[in-house]
Design a protein around this motif. Sequence first.
Motif, mmCIF file in Angstrom:
data_model
loop_
_atom_site.group_PDB
_atom_site.id
_atom_site.type_symbol
_atom_site.label_atom_id
_atom_site.label_comp_id
_atom_site.label_asym_id
_atom_site.label_seq_id
_atom_site.Cartn_x
_atom_site.Cartn_y
_atom_site.Cartn_z
ATOM 1 N N HIS A 26 0.684 -1.316 0.066
ATOM 2 C CA HIS A 26 0.183 0.062 -0.039
ATOM 3 C C HIS A 26 0.917 1.129 -0.133
ATOM 4 O O HIS A 26 1.684 1.538 0.723
ATOM 5 N N PRO A 27 0.835 2.239 -0.947
ATOM 6 C CA PRO A 27 1.458 3.492 -1.062
ATOM 7 C C PRO A 27 1.279 4.267 0.426
ATOM 8 O O PRO A 27 0.191 4.303 0.861
ATOM 9 N N GLY A 28 2.528 4.517 0.801
ATOM 10 C CA GLY A 28 2.577 5.380 1.827
ATOM 11 C C GLY A 28 2.537 4.703 3.382
ATOM 12 O O GLY A 28 2.446 5.305 4.497
ATOM 13 N N TRP A 29 2.666 3.367 3.236
ATOM 14 C CA TRP A 29 2.511 2.613 4.474
ATOM 15 C C TRP A 29 4.056 1.911 4.664
ATOM 16 O O TRP A 29 4.545 1.506 3.538
ATOM 17 N N GLU A 30 4.515 1.817 5.765
ATOM 18 C CA GLU A 30 5.708 1.116 6.173
ATOM 19 C C GLU A 30 5.765 0.415 7.373
ATOM 20 O O GLU A 30 5.249 0.834 8.482
ATOM 21 N N VAL A 31 5.827 -1.046 7.307
ATOM 22 C CA VAL A 31 6.266 -1.762 8.490
ATOM 23 C C VAL A 31 7.525 -1.341 9.113
ATOM 24 O O VAL A 31 8.426 -1.900 8.472
ATOM 25 N N CYS A 32 7.526 -0.835 10.338
ATOM 26 C CA CYS A 32 8.579 -0.404 10.755
ATOM 27 C C CYS A 32 9.037 -1.411 11.737
ATOM 28 O O CYS A 32 10.257 -1.374 12.189
ATOM 29 N N GLY A 33 8.335 -2.285 12.026
ATOM 30 C CA GLY A 33 9.009 -3.218 12.934
ATOM 31 C C GLY A 33 7.974 -4.821 13.104
ATOM 32 O O GLY A 33 6.828 -4.607 12.786
ATOM 33 N N GLY A 99 -9.431 -0.548 24.780
ATOM 34 C CA GLY A 99 -9.036 0.783 24.038
ATOM 35 C C GLY A 99 -8.446 0.442 22.591
ATOM 36 O O GLY A 99 -8.177 1.347 22.092
ATOM 37 N N ALA A 100 -8.770 -0.757 22.254
ATOM 38 C CA ALA A 100 -8.503 -0.889 20.606
ATOM 39 C C ALA A 100 -9.494 -0.143 19.766
ATOM 40 O O ALA A 100 -10.456 0.025 20.249
ATOM 41 N N ARG A 101 -8.567 -0.111 18.682
ATOM 42 C CA ARG A 101 -9.561 0.737 17.703
ATOM 43 C C ARG A 101 -10.444 -0.063 16.690
ATOM 44 O O ARG A 101 -11.190 0.397 15.937
ATOM 45 N N GLY A 102 -9.661 -1.344 16.641
ATOM 46 C CA GLY A 102 -10.513 -2.203 15.670
ATOM 47 C C GLY A 102 -10.121 -3.723 15.868
ATOM 48 O O GLY A 102 -9.464 -3.926 16.761
ATOM 49 N N PHE A 103 -10.895 -4.672 15.233
ATOM 50 C CA PHE A 103 -10.882 -5.958 15.575
ATOM 51 C C PHE A 103 -11.186 -6.785 14.041
ATOM 52 O O PHE A 103 -12.167 -6.262 13.484
ATOM 53 N N LEU A 104 -10.152 -7.687 13.910
ATOM 54 C CA LEU A 104 -10.235 -8.207 12.625
ATOM 55 C C LEU A 104 -9.951 -9.792 12.672
ATOM 56 O O LEU A 104 -9.146 -10.068 13.504
ATOM 57 N N LEU A 105 -10.975 -10.495 12.258
ATOM 58 C CA LEU A 105 -10.624 -12.044 12.094
ATOM 59 C C LEU A 105 -9.590 -12.378 11.342
ATOM 60 O O LEU A 105 -9.389 -11.577 10.255
ATOM 61 N N LYS A 106 -8.620 -13.248 11.540
ATOM 62 C CA LYS A 106 -7.723 -13.553 10.588
ATOM 63 C C LYS A 106 -8.021 -14.178 9.210
ATOM 64 O O LYS A 106 -7.559 -13.884 8.303
ATOM 65 N N SER A 107 -9.150 -14.720 9.507
ATOM 66 C CA SER A 107 -9.926 -15.346 8.248
ATOM 67 C C SER A 107 -10.153 -14.325 7.292
ATOM 68 O O SER A 107 -10.489 -14.532 6.121
ATOM 69 N N ASP A 108 -10.521 -13.070 7.778
ATOM 70 C CA ASP A 108 -10.907 -12.046 6.840
ATOM 71 C C ASP A 108 -9.661 -11.015 6.428
ATOM 72 O O ASP A 108 -10.074 -10.057 5.716
ATOM 73 N N ALA A 109 -8.507 -11.389 7.046
ATOM 74 C CA ALA A 109 -7.259 -10.398 6.823
ATOM 75 C C ALA A 109 -7.316 -10.168 5.352
ATOM 76 O O ALA A 109 -6.962 -8.944 5.015
ATOM 77 N N GLY A 110 -7.173 -11.194 4.581
ATOM 78 C CA GLY A 110 -6.941 -10.909 3.208
ATOM 79 C C GLY A 110 -7.866 -10.127 2.412
ATOM 80 O O GLY A 110 -7.326 -9.209 1.470
ATOM 81 N N ARG A 111 -9.084 -10.269 2.885
ATOM 82 C CA ARG A 111 -10.144 -9.225 2.376
ATOM 83 C C ARG A 111 -10.104 -8.030 2.944
ATOM 84 O O ARG A 111 -10.286 -6.789 2.004
ATOM 85 N N ASP A 112 -10.120 -7.636 4.294
ATOM 86 C CA ASP A 112 -10.250 -6.634 5.032
ATOM 87 C C ASP A 112 -9.352 -5.700 5.620
ATOM 88 O O ASP A 112 -9.420 -4.730 6.253
ATOM 89 N N LEU A 113 -7.872 -6.509 5.459
ATOM 90 C CA LEU A 113 -6.835 -5.778 6.272
ATOM 91 C C LEU A 113 -6.530 -4.440 5.654
ATOM 92 O O LEU A 113 -6.306 -3.423 6.495
ATOM 93 N N ILE A 114 -6.473 -4.160 4.460
ATOM 94 C CA ILE A 114 -6.366 -2.704 3.982
ATOM 95 C C ILE A 114 -7.332 -1.745 4.644
ATOM 96 O O ILE A 114 -6.956 -0.771 5.151
ATOM 97 N N ALA A 115 -8.496 -2.206 4.488
ATOM 98 C CA ALA A 115 -9.608 -1.317 4.973
ATOM 99 C C ALA A 115 -9.584 -1.176 6.295
ATOM 100 O O ALA A 115 -9.713 0.204 6.950
ATOM 101 N N ALA A 116 -9.368 -2.031 7.034
ATOM 102 C CA ALA A 116 -9.040 -2.050 8.523
ATOM 103 C C ALA A 116 -8.017 -0.865 8.975
ATOM 104 O O ALA A 116 -8.391 0.047 9.792
ATOM 105 N N VAL A 117 -6.754 -0.857 8.185
ATOM 106 C CA VAL A 117 -5.773 -0.111 8.421
ATOM 107 C C VAL A 117 -6.092 1.383 8.055
ATOM 108 O O VAL A 117 -5.710 2.291 8.665
ATOM 109 N N GLU A 118 -6.738 1.382 7.235
ATOM 110 C CA GLU A 118 -7.219 2.746 6.529
ATOM 111 C C GLU A 118 -7.773 3.387 7.466
ATOM 112 O O GLU A 118 -8.081 4.719 7.720
ATOM 113 N N ALA A 119 -8.944 2.586 8.283
ATOM 114 C CA ALA A 119 -9.718 3.201 9.022
ATOM 115 C C ALA A 119 -9.016 3.808 10.005
ATOM 116 O O ALA A 119 -9.278 5.033 10.607
ATOM 117 N N LEU A 120 -8.089 2.952 10.793
ATOM 118 C CA LEU A 120 -7.160 3.545 11.702
ATOM 119 C C LEU A 120 -6.518 4.744 11.560
ATOM 120 O O LEU A 120 -6.324 5.470 12.225
#
Length: 218
Positions: A26-33, A99-120
């Motif tokens: 994803h443009p503009g994202w970096e996994v720092c660790g 106090g977490a901002r989101g919850f994602l099932l691993k089974s949905d990560a392939g489909r929803d991970l980008i949307a989840a991180v964009e929301a956060l």
Amino acid sequence: MSVLRILVADDHEVARKGIRAILEGHPGWEVCGEASDGREAVASAATLKPDVLLLDIGMPNLNGLDAARQVLATMPDARILILTIHDSEQVVREVLAVGARGFLLKSDAGRDLIAAVEALQNRRTFFTSKVAQMMLDGYLRPHSESENSNHQPVLTPREREVIQLVAEGKTTKEIAIALSLSVKTAETHRTNLMRKLDLHSVADLTLYAVRNGIVQVY
């Protein structure tokens, strides 16, 4: 636009690498660790100061929920997405409570991970429609029913750490080293836990930890 810095914590290397590959595409994202357990995640967050943390619940040494608690205690602006293989109402409630901002099932990560991180990234929350419906159903349940289902003593963060390490089979000495305690203090914590929870063996403590999501069985 500044780069969004992301920390990924999961004890399964294949899962970490897969998540990293999706995020770094994803443009503009970096996994720092990356981190392989909850303690490493807390330490890495303190050093790297990521904008977003992806924490698996079922990590050894310190689970994702308690890692989230510790991170948010010192970095209240951190945005945390919890990843899990379980979608029970109790787990959802725990995620909200820390106090977490989101919850994602691993089974949905392939489909929803980008949307989840964009929301956060945009300072919104992210819950899939199934989880959102579960939350709604839970909060609409009669108050008395909710009360009757929760009579358990509340554990302190330290007690949760100790019970997780006990459930993972750590000896008193290993617990003491992990938590920077004396062996006597670690033993006292375990004894007090058993008294507080009215449990009488390590097996009972382990079962309690599993039933209450402090450790997870795959």
